[in-house]
Design a protein around this motif. Structure first.
Motif, mmCIF file in Angstrom:
data_model
loop_
_atom_site.group_PDB
_atom_site.id
_atom_site.type_symbol
_atom_site.label_atom_id
_atom_site.label_comp_id
_atom_site.label_asym_id
_atom_site.label_seq_id
_atom_site.Cartn_x
_atom_site.Cartn_y
_atom_site.Cartn_z
ATOM 1 N N THR A 21 0.831 -1.206 0.000
ATOM 2 C CA THR A 21 0.000 0.000 0.000
ATOM 3 C C THR A 21 0.865 1.256 0.000
ATOM 4 O O THR A 21 0.557 2.239 -0.697
ATOM 5 C CB THR A 21 -0.926 -0.006 1.220
ATOM 6 N N PHE A 22 1.964 1.217 0.751
ATOM 7 C CA PHE A 22 2.866 2.374 0.771
ATOM 8 C C PHE A 22 3.494 2.598 -0.602
ATOM 9 O O PHE A 22 3.663 3.753 -1.034
ATOM 10 C CB PHE A 22 3.953 2.168 1.821
ATOM 11 N N ASN A 23 3.843 1.503 -1.280
ATOM 12 C CA ASN A 23 4.412 1.651 -2.624
ATOM 13 C C ASN A 23 3.420 2.302 -3.578
ATOM 14 O O ASN A 23 3.795 3.148 -4.401
ATOM 15 C CB ASN A 23 4.841 0.289 -3.167
ATOM 16 N N ILE A 24 2.143 1.932 -3.451
ATOM 17 C CA ILE A 24 1.118 2.547 -4.293
ATOM 18 C C ILE A 24 0.979 4.030 -3.957
ATOM 19 O O ILE A 24 0.922 4.896 -4.848
ATOM 20 C CB ILE A 24 -0.218 1.812 -4.125
ATOM 21 N N ILE A 25 0.910 4.342 -2.673
ATOM 22 C CA ILE A 25 0.777 5.740 -2.250
ATOM 23 C C ILE A 25 1.982 6.554 -2.714
ATOM 24 O O ILE A 25 1.841 7.687 -3.205
ATOM 25 C CB ILE A 25 0.615 5.823 -0.717
ATOM 26 N N ARG A 26 3.184 5.975 -2.568
ATOM 27 C CA ARG A 26 4.386 6.694 -2.981
ATOM 28 C C ARG A 26 4.378 6.973 -4.485
ATOM 29 O O ARG A 26 4.711 8.076 -4.929
ATOM 30 C CB ARG A 26 5.626 5.887 -2.599
ATOM 31 N N PHE A 27 3.977 5.962 -5.276
ATOM 32 C CA PHE A 27 3.914 6.155 -6.723
ATOM 33 C C PHE A 27 2.918 7.260 -7.087
ATOM 34 O O PHE A 27 3.208 8.139 -7.914
ATOM 35 C CB PHE A 27 3.522 4.837 -7.393
ATOM 36 N N LEU A 28 1.742 7.227 -6.472
ATOM 37 C CA LEU A 28 0.726 8.234 -6.772
ATOM 38 C C LEU A 28 1.180 9.626 -6.347
ATOM 39 O O LEU A 28 0.947 10.616 -7.064
ATOM 40 C CB LEU A 28 -0.590 7.869 -6.092
ATOM 41 N N MET A 29 1.859 9.715 -5.209
ATOM 42 C CA MET A 29 2.310 11.029 -4.744
ATOM 43 C C MET A 29 3.425 11.577 -5.630
ATOM 44 O O MET A 29 3.457 12.772 -5.935
ATOM 45 C CB MET A 29 2.786 10.929 -3.287
ATOM 46 N N TYR A 30 4.336 10.686 -6.060
ATOM 47 C CA TYR A 30 5.383 11.158 -6.974
ATOM 48 C C TYR A 30 4.787 11.603 -8.312
ATOM 49 O O TYR A 30 5.230 12.594 -8.907
ATOM 50 C CB TYR A 30 6.418 10.061 -7.195
ATOM 51 N N ALA A 31 3.795 10.858 -8.782
ATOM 52 C CA ALA A 31 3.141 11.256 -10.031
ATOM 53 C C ALA A 31 2.444 12.605 -9.869
ATOM 54 O O ALA A 31 2.535 13.484 -10.744
ATOM 55 C CB ALA A 31 2.136 10.182 -10.456
ATOM 56 N N PHE A 32 1.769 12.790 -8.745
ATOM 57 C CA PHE A 32 1.096 14.064 -8.486
ATOM 58 C C PHE A 32 2.109 15.195 -8.342
ATOM 59 O O PHE A 32 1.895 16.310 -8.835
ATOM 60 C CB PHE A 32 0.248 13.924 -7.220
ATOM 61 N N MET A 33 3.229 14.912 -7.685
ATOM 62 C CA MET A 33 4.278 15.928 -7.542
ATOM 63 C C MET A 33 4.833 16.328 -8.908
ATOM 64 O O MET A 33 5.083 17.505 -9.182
ATOM 65 C CB MET A 33 5.399 15.397 -6.648
#
Length: 558
Positions: free
Chosen positions: A316-328
């Motif tokens: 779940t953290f990997n998914i959140i990290r990917f989404l946050m980097y994409a949003f950034m």
């Protein structure tokens, strides 16, 4: 004798005076011409003349203006042009010519450089034909330049200065090269002190030897760059010595200064956007750090959330990290230099299309891996069966699942195949609080053998088998009453599912031994329906005490 001496001295003085007079006449030919011309001019006109003096001495005078160009400005411009021709290190006197035009006679150098023009007004001011004025001025200019070249030529000085600069440049290059060589030697001598290698999470990225090699290569590259830069910056100085190559000075400097200036100005203009990017990256970085703290606590079991398993934390953290980097990246994109350019947008679209076309299978596997993670059908270390493949799960990635079979074969299965296939997890119920996995095998025994004896032999075989649990106890199921035999299934618990091949082999061996010890033949006899004279298949315990096997009755005719 005294008379001869006096005569000799007199003759010597006379010769010296003649030589001095000749040298004086040679050094100032223009002055005599100018003085004679000046006298004639003063006598012939009352206009004010402005002298043309490129080399201190006056060559001739200019009396008339041309349009808004005053006589004084004309004289100054002619003097500057004569100086410029003199500064030409490759001056050729034959390149000076008088070329007539529609309204004037032009004194020209190399057919395109006009030194001055003689108009009819200039001729009338001096009461001379225009051709005579042009010829006089032409001769004065030519003699003056030749005289200056013969007596005050700058070519030797320029050549000497060039040699001096080249010598200095050679010395500078020599000492700079020596300096870099000493640095390389110092680095090599102290490599054990400065190069200890680089590791990241116990992974050796650079060994000390490789690190030393890269440092020497870097020093060598910097050395070459510095030497080339020194030579390049010296060229404008060398080119500026000679007027013919002086124009290249500005060109060479522009090649360096223009890009450097553009880079500096672009960087200064980018500084506000850079600061914004750094602030955004800072916020996202420490937000992820805070989320990771809770993720670690959940995976350790310190924080428990109903319906959320601890092994879900890291995926779940990997998914959140990917989404946050994409949003950034989406937020930062408008602040990047060149993000508005059509080329940048075109390349971005092209890369996106390539990624979409070439990664359809990869994306399918990634989605399947994500679904498998939250389905939790198995985890690392479980002994499972997917399709026809059985083995221990040794790795789960976003794209594939790897299984090691009992034969130590590592099999890679795409996650999309795992999701579309039926998977069996033999390790799911083998934990300490669970009963364990039930191992089972079937034997078929004829009806003549009492079922209690078969049960006893099977249970005895199970208790002798390695890795079989005594609690819960093994049990036997009779799975079928066929025409000729009974099917008996022995069931026993184990918590070592990865050792199934060994357990089954040991169990089969013990079954054979137990049945032999009990006097039971492991076979499935077929009986034919010849009831007359055959013994019943019912065990004797179920027969009466008076039961006798019937005899054969043979009836026939002779």
């Amino acid at each position: 004798m005294k008379k001869r001496v006096i005569v000799f001295l007199f003759i010597s003085l006379l010769l010296v005076s003649q030589v001095s007079f000749a040298q004086k006449a040679k050094k100032q030919p223009e002055k005599e011409i100018v003085e004679s011309n000046t006298v004639d001019t003063i006598a012939k006109t009352n206009l004010k003349g402005y002298p043309v003096t490129p080399f201190k001495d006056t060559l001739f005078y200019v009396y008339n203006k041309v349009g808004s160009f005053s006589a004084e400005n004309r004289a100054k411009a002619i003097s500057d042009k004569i100086k410029k021709i003199y500064e030409d290190a490759f001056f050729v006197s034959d390149s000076l010519k008088i070329i007539p035009s529609d309204i004037s006679l032009d004194i020209v150098y190399e057919s395109d450089f006009v030194i001055m023009s003689i108009l009819e007004a200039d001729a009338k001011s001096e009461n001379m034909p225009a051709a005579d004025v042009a010829k006089r001025n032409f001769t004065a200019i030519k003699r003056a330049i030749l005289f200056q070249n013969e007596n005050y030529s700058l070519l030797p000085k320029r050549l000497g200065l060039t040699a001096l600069l080249i010598s200095i440049l050679g010395l500078v290059l020599f000492f700079v090269g020596k300096l870099f060589n000493k640095v390389s030697l110092y680095v090599s001598r102290n490599k054990k002190k400065y190069f200890t290698g680089y590791k990241y999470n116990e992974i050796t990225i650079l060994s000390p030897r490789k690190q030393h090699f890269l440092a020497l290569r870097l020093i060598g590259a910097i050395k070459v760059f510095v030497l080339l830069l020194i030579v390049y910056l010296s060229l404008p100085i060398l080119f500026s010595i000679f007027p013919a190559t002086e124009g290249y000075t500005t060109t060479l400097l522009r090649w360096i200064l223009t890009p450097a200036k553009l880079a500096v100005l672009s960087f200064l203009a980018f500084l506000p956007n850079l600061f914004t990017i750094l602030v955004i990256a800072f916020i996202f970085r420490y937000t992820l750090k805070a989320i990771k703290f809770f993720v670690d606590e959940i995976s350790k079991g310190n924080i428990k959330i109903d319906g959320f398993y601890s092994d879900w934390a890291k995926p779940t953290f990997n998914i959140i990290r990917f989404l946050m980097y994409a949003f950034m990246l989406v937020i930062i994109f408008p602040y990047l230099p060149g993000s508005d350019s059509p080329i940048f947008k075109g390349v971005s679209v092209f890369v996106g299309i390539l990624f979409s076309l070439g990664s359809s299978n990869a994306i399918a596997n990634m989605v399947a891996g994500l679904v498998i993670t939250y389905m939790r059908p198995f985890k690392i270390g479980d002994f499972i069966k997917i399709g026809d493949v059985s083995g221990e799960v040794i790795e789960k990635t976003a794209l594939v699942t790897r299984i090691r079979t009992p034969k130590f074969e590592d099999i890679t299965i795409p996650n999309s195949s795992v999701l579309s296939s039926t998977s069996t997890n033999y390790s799911a119920n083998t934990k300490e609080e669970s009963r364990g996995l039930v191992m089972h095998t079937t034997v078929t025994i004829g009806y003549d053998v009492p079922w209690r004896d078969v049960h006893k032999a099977l249970l005895n075989a199970a208790t002798k088998t390695d890795f079989i649990e005594t609690t819960p106890a093994p049990f036997v199921l009779q799975t079928g009453l066929d025409d000729f035999y009974v099917a008996y299934e022995i069931n026993a618990y184990t918590k070592e599912p990865q050792k199934q091949p060994h357990i089954y082999s040991s169990l089969h061996q013990n079954i054979q031994d137990s049945f032999n010890e009990a006097g039971i033949e492991i076979m499935s006899p077929h009986y034919k329906a010849l009831r007359d004279g055959n013994k019943t298949t019912i065990p004797e315990d179920y027969l009466g005490n008076n039961y006798e096997t019937p005899t054969f009755n043979i009836n026939g005719k002779l």
